[in-house]
Structures are given as C-alpha cells and as structure tokens.
Motif scaffolding. Structure first.
Motif, PDB file in Angstrom:
ATOM      1  N   PHE A   1      38.532  48.993 -13.073  1.00 46.23           N
ATOM      2  CA  PHE A   1      37.826  50.223 -12.721  1.00 46.23           C
ATOM      3  C   PHE A   1      36.744  50.475 -13.779  1.00 46.23           C
ATOM      4  CE2 PHE A   1      39.356  53.552 -15.676  1.00 46.23           C
ATOM      5  CZ  PHE A   1      40.459  52.933 -16.237  1.00 46.23           C
ATOM      6  N   LEU A   2      35.794  51.333 -13.437  1.00 42.29           N
ATOM      7  CA  LEU A   2      34.626  51.529 -14.309  1.00 42.29           C
ATOM      8  C   LEU A   2      34.502  52.996 -14.722  1.00 42.29           C
ATOM      9  CD1 LEU A   2      33.983  48.881 -12.556  1.00 42.29           C
ATOM     10  CD2 LEU A   2      31.603  49.359 -13.124  1.00 42.29           C
ATOM     11  N   PRO A   3      35.039  53.370 -15.896  1.00 40.15           N
ATOM     12  CA  PRO A   3      34.868  54.747 -16.378  1.00 40.15           C
ATOM     13  C   PRO A   3      33.498  54.920 -17.029  1.00 40.15           C
ATOM     14  CG  PRO A   3      36.191  53.497 -17.924  1.00 40.15           C
ATOM     15  CD  PRO A   3      35.872  52.569 -16.788  1.00 40.15           C
ATOM     16  N   SER A   4      32.930  56.101 -16.867  1.00 41.65           N
ATOM     17  CA  SER A   4      31.679  56.444 -17.540  1.00 41.65           C
ATOM     18  C   SER A   4      31.927  56.523 -19.045  1.00 41.65           C
ATOM     19  CB  SER A   4      31.193  57.806 -17.031  1.00 41.65           C
ATOM     20  OG  SER A   4      30.182  58.295 -17.861  1.00 41.65           O
ATOM     21  N   LYS A   5      30.909  56.160 -19.824  1.00 45.65           N
ATOM     22  CA  LYS A   5      31.048  56.284 -21.288  1.00 45.65           C
ATOM     23  C   LYS A   5      31.111  57.741 -21.703  1.00 45.65           C
ATOM     24  CE  LYS A   5      29.516  51.782 -22.690  1.00 45.65           C
ATOM     25  NZ  LYS A   5      28.373  50.876 -22.656  1.00 45.65           N
ATOM     26  N   SER A   6      30.763  58.666 -20.785  1.00 48.81           N
ATOM     27  CA  SER A   6      30.861  60.098 -21.110  1.00 48.81           C
ATOM     28  C   SER A   6      32.244  60.660 -20.770  1.00 48.81           C
ATOM     29  CB  SER A   6      29.795  60.882 -20.344  1.00 48.81           C
ATOM     30  OG  SER A   6      30.070  60.843 -18.959  1.00 48.81           O
ATOM     31  N   SER A   7      33.132  59.852 -20.203  1.00 43.40           N
ATOM     32  CA  SER A   7      34.467  60.349 -19.840  1.00 43.40           C
ATOM     33  C   SER A   7      35.252  60.721 -21.089  1.00 43.40           C
ATOM     34  CB  SER A   7      35.228  59.270 -19.052  1.00 43.40           C
ATOM     35  OG  SER A   7      36.604  59.605 -18.974  1.00 43.40           O
ATOM     36  N   SER A   8      35.866  61.910 -21.079  1.00 46.45           N
ATOM     37  CA  SER A   8      36.731  62.286 -22.200  1.00 46.45           C
ATOM     38  C   SER A   8      38.154  61.770 -21.981  1.00 46.45           C
ATOM     39  CB  SER A   8      36.739  63.812 -22.376  1.00 46.45           C
ATOM     40  OG  SER A   8      37.098  64.445 -21.169  1.00 46.45           O
ATOM     41  N   THR A   9      38.472  61.401 -20.737  1.00 45.02           N
ATOM     42  CA  THR A   9      39.827  60.923 -20.433  1.00 45.02           C
ATOM     43  C   THR A   9      40.002  59.440 -20.763  1.00 45.02           C
ATOM     44  OG1 THR A   9      40.117  62.581 -18.712  1.00 45.02           O
ATOM     45  CG2 THR A   9      41.507  60.634 -18.556  1.00 45.02           C
ATOM     46  N   PHE A  10      38.959  58.622 -20.505  1.00 46.83           N
ATOM     47  CA  PHE A  10      39.175  57.189 -20.708  1.00 46.83           C
ATOM     48  C   PHE A  10      39.555  56.815 -22.143  1.00 46.83           C
ATOM     49  CE2 PHE A  10      37.819  52.855 -21.717  1.00 46.83           C
ATOM     50  CZ  PHE A  10      38.904  52.240 -21.110  1.00 46.83           C
ATOM     51  N   PRO A  11      38.934  57.415 -23.197  1.00 43.60           N
ATOM     52  CA  PRO A  11      39.364  57.045 -24.557  1.00 43.60           C
ATOM     53  C   PRO A  11      40.861  57.283 -24.795  1.00 43.60           C
ATOM     54  CG  PRO A  11      37.302  58.258 -24.638  1.00 43.60           C
ATOM     55  CD  PRO A  11      37.790  58.342 -23.217  1.00 43.60           C
ATOM     56  N   ILE A  12      41.417  58.304 -24.138  1.00 46.78           N
ATOM     57  CA  ILE A  12      42.858  58.584 -24.268  1.00 46.78           C
ATOM     58  C   ILE A  12      43.662  57.459 -23.607  1.00 46.78           C
ATOM     59  CG2 ILE A  12      44.690  60.207 -23.646  1.00 46.78           C
ATOM     60  CD1 ILE A  12      42.480  62.410 -23.623  1.00 46.78           C
ATOM     61  N   ILE A  13      43.199  57.048 -22.402  1.00 41.90           N
ATOM     62  CA  ILE A  13      43.866  55.954 -21.693  1.00 41.90           C
ATOM     63  C   ILE A  13      43.767  54.663 -22.511  1.00 41.90           C
ATOM     64  CG2 ILE A  13      43.815  54.537 -19.592  1.00 41.90           C
ATOM     65  CD1 ILE A  13      42.679  56.984 -18.086  1.00 41.90           C
ATOM     66  N   ALA A  14      42.577  54.433 -23.092  1.00 40.62           N
ATOM     67  CA  ALA A  14      42.366  53.197 -23.868  1.00 40.62           C
ATOM     68  C   ALA A  14      43.304  53.150 -25.071  1.00 40.62           C
ATOM     69  CB  ALA A  14      40.908  53.120 -24.312  1.00 40.62           C
ATOM     70  N   ARG A  15      43.519  54.307 -25.719  1.00 41.40           N
ATOM     71  CA  ARG A  15      44.421  54.344 -26.884  1.00 41.40           C
ATOM     72  C   ARG A  15      45.845  54.005 -26.485  1.00 41.40           C
ATOM     73  NH1 ARG A  15      41.115  58.267 -29.089  1.00 41.40           N
ATOM     74  NH2 ARG A  15      42.100  59.981 -27.983  1.00 41.40           N
ATOM     75  N   ARG A  16      46.270  54.499 -25.307  1.00 40.93           N
ATOM     76  CA  ARG A  16      47.639  54.225 -24.852  1.00 40.93           C
ATOM     77  C   ARG A  16      47.776  52.766 -24.418  1.00 40.93           C
ATOM     78  NH1 ARG A  16      52.346  56.581 -23.208  1.00 40.93           N
ATOM     79  NH2 ARG A  16      53.266  55.947 -21.218  1.00 40.93           N
ATOM     80  N   GLY A  17      46.744  52.242 -23.739  1.00 47.58           N
ATOM     81  CA  GLY A  17      46.766  50.829 -23.356  1.00 47.58           C
ATOM     82  C   GLY A  17      47.374  50.547 -22.001  1.00 47.58           C
ATOM     83  N   THR A  18      47.939  51.564 -21.363  1.00 45.30           N
ATOM     84  CA  THR A  18      48.485  51.382 -20.014  1.00 45.30           C
ATOM     85  C   THR A  18      47.966  52.498 -19.112  1.00 45.30           C
ATOM     86  OG1 THR A  18      50.481  52.703 -20.388  1.00 45.30           O
ATOM     87  CG2 THR A  18      50.619  50.326 -20.885  1.00 45.30           C
ATOM     88  N   PHE A  19      47.928  52.206 -17.809  1.00 48.91           N
ATOM     89  CA  PHE A  19      47.492  53.228 -16.853  1.00 48.91           C
ATOM     90  C   PHE A  19      48.121  52.938 -15.502  1.00 48.91           C
ATOM     91  CE2 PHE A  19      44.319  49.836 -16.701  1.00 48.91           C
ATOM     92  CZ  PHE A  19      44.084  49.649 -15.344  1.00 48.91           C
ATOM     93  N   CYS A  20      48.103  53.956 -14.644  1.00 51.74           N
ATOM     94  CA  CYS A  20      48.587  53.787 -13.280  1.00 51.74           C
ATOM     95  C   CYS A  20      47.440  54.097 -12.320  1.00 51.74           C
ATOM     96  CB  CYS A  20      49.769  54.719 -13.011  1.00 51.74           C
ATOM     97  SG  CYS A  20      50.480  54.482 -11.375  1.00 51.74           S
TER      98      CYS A  20
END
Ligand SMILES: Cc1cc2nc3c(=O)[nH]c(=O)nc-3n(C[C@H](O)[C@H](O)[C@H](O)COP(=O)(O)O)c2cc1C
Length: 159
Positions: A50-69
């Motif tokens: 998937f392609l998150p915007s670099k302005s997303s405040s949520t994606f950095p949180i997901i990236a830190r966790r390393g997993t997503f649904c």
C-alpha cells in the motif's frame, strides 16, 4: 495539460476497493488509515503493498510497530472509512474491532483481512511504497466490498 487537478481527477476514474490499514501505537492503542492504494504483489512469497502519503501521521506509527492488518471494507462501512481518513484524534471510538494477527485490529464486518509484517519501504515521490509479507488471512465469501470511483462510494451491481 498535466496539472495536479487533472492528475487527481483522471486517476479518480480508476475504480478501486477501500481498505483500512490498522495497527497499534506504542501504548497498544489502535491506529489506522483509509487506503485505496492497496494491491497484491507476489504469490511466492506472499506479498502485498500500500502507498501511504509522506504527510500521514499514522504511517510512522505503523512503521515503528512493523506489523499491520489490511481490512477490506464492506458496503455500509463508509462511516468507518471517513473516520479513518480524518488525521489525528481517536479514530476508533465508533469502530468495533477485535485483536487479530500480531494482535493488530481486525474490524468487525469486513470482507477480508490480511495480517502483515513490513518487509520494505520504498521512496516514491510524495508517497512511500510499503511492502508487507502476509502472515495470516481470512475472507467472508458472502460480504460485498465498498468501491471508490470518481471520489464517490459505490457498491457492486449484479451484471
Ligand atoms: C477512499 C479513501 C482512500 C484513501 N487512500 C489513501 C491512500 O491510498 N494513501 C494515503 O496516504 N491516504 C489515503 N487516504 C487518506 C488517508 O486515509 C488520510 O489522509 C490519512 O489517514 C490521514 O490521517 P493520518 O494523518 O492519521 O494518517 C484515503 C482516504 C479515503 C477517504
């Protein structure tokens, strides 16, 4: 003429489904974002992107966790989509969910879900391309998906 408006409008003529990409923050609270840029990538190994915007405040949180649904939204889940598209705040107050693969949130009533581990993140203009390994998945064969086309929600019509 290739203006930003023409780019957005023309790409809006490509129909897609909508997914909720969910995860958890450092305190274990659910986080998520509405995403139409979801695609399968590879069967062996099983990869999606998937392609998150670099302005997303949520994606950095997901990236830190390393997993997503990845939650494939169903017809009638437009409100969930809208709630997850608003930046910041608690997006889950009116969203029912349960812990799934990696303990990440599986939203109730979705058409399908895929529990994933991030394998790579690629730079792509003002977005990132996030590739995830699919670790677990399930689908509800009787549910119809929510569709997004020309900036509006649609549902599948019988042929
Ligand atoms: C139908 C729909 C599809 C969307 N698709 C994407 C997408 O593919 N990538 C993206 O970065 N944002 C997409 N968004 C916007 C994000 O959901 C939203 O801007 C973002 O999550 C804002 O919150 P955040 O700052 O918490 O990330 C979409 C929104 C909607 C309503």
């Amino acid at each position: 003429m290739l203006t930003k408006m023409a780019f957005r409008s023309t790409l809006g003529h490509f129909p897609s489904g909508v997914v909720a990409v969910t995860s958890r923050d450092a305190h274990g609270e659910p986080v998520g974002m509405a995403v139409s840029s979801f695609t399968s990538v590879s069967l062996e190994p099983p990869l999606v992107a998937f392609l998150p915007s670099k302005s997303s405040s949520t994606f950095p949180i997901i990236a830190r966790r390393g997993t997503f649904c990845v939650n494939v939204l169903a017809v009638g889940q437009e409100d969930i989509c809208r709630a997850l598209a608003v930046p910041g705040g608690d997006k889950f107050t009116r969203v029912s969910w349960h812990p799934g693969s990696h303990d990440d949130p599986v939203l109730d009533g979705v058409v399908a879900w895929l529990g994933c581990t991030i394998t790579s993140v690629h730079d792509a203009g003002d977005h990132d391309i996030v590739v995830g390994h699919v670790d677990d998945l399930a689908a509800d064969g009787s549910a119809d998906p929510l569709l997004f086309f020309r900036s509006q929600y649609h549902h599948v019509a019988a042929a």
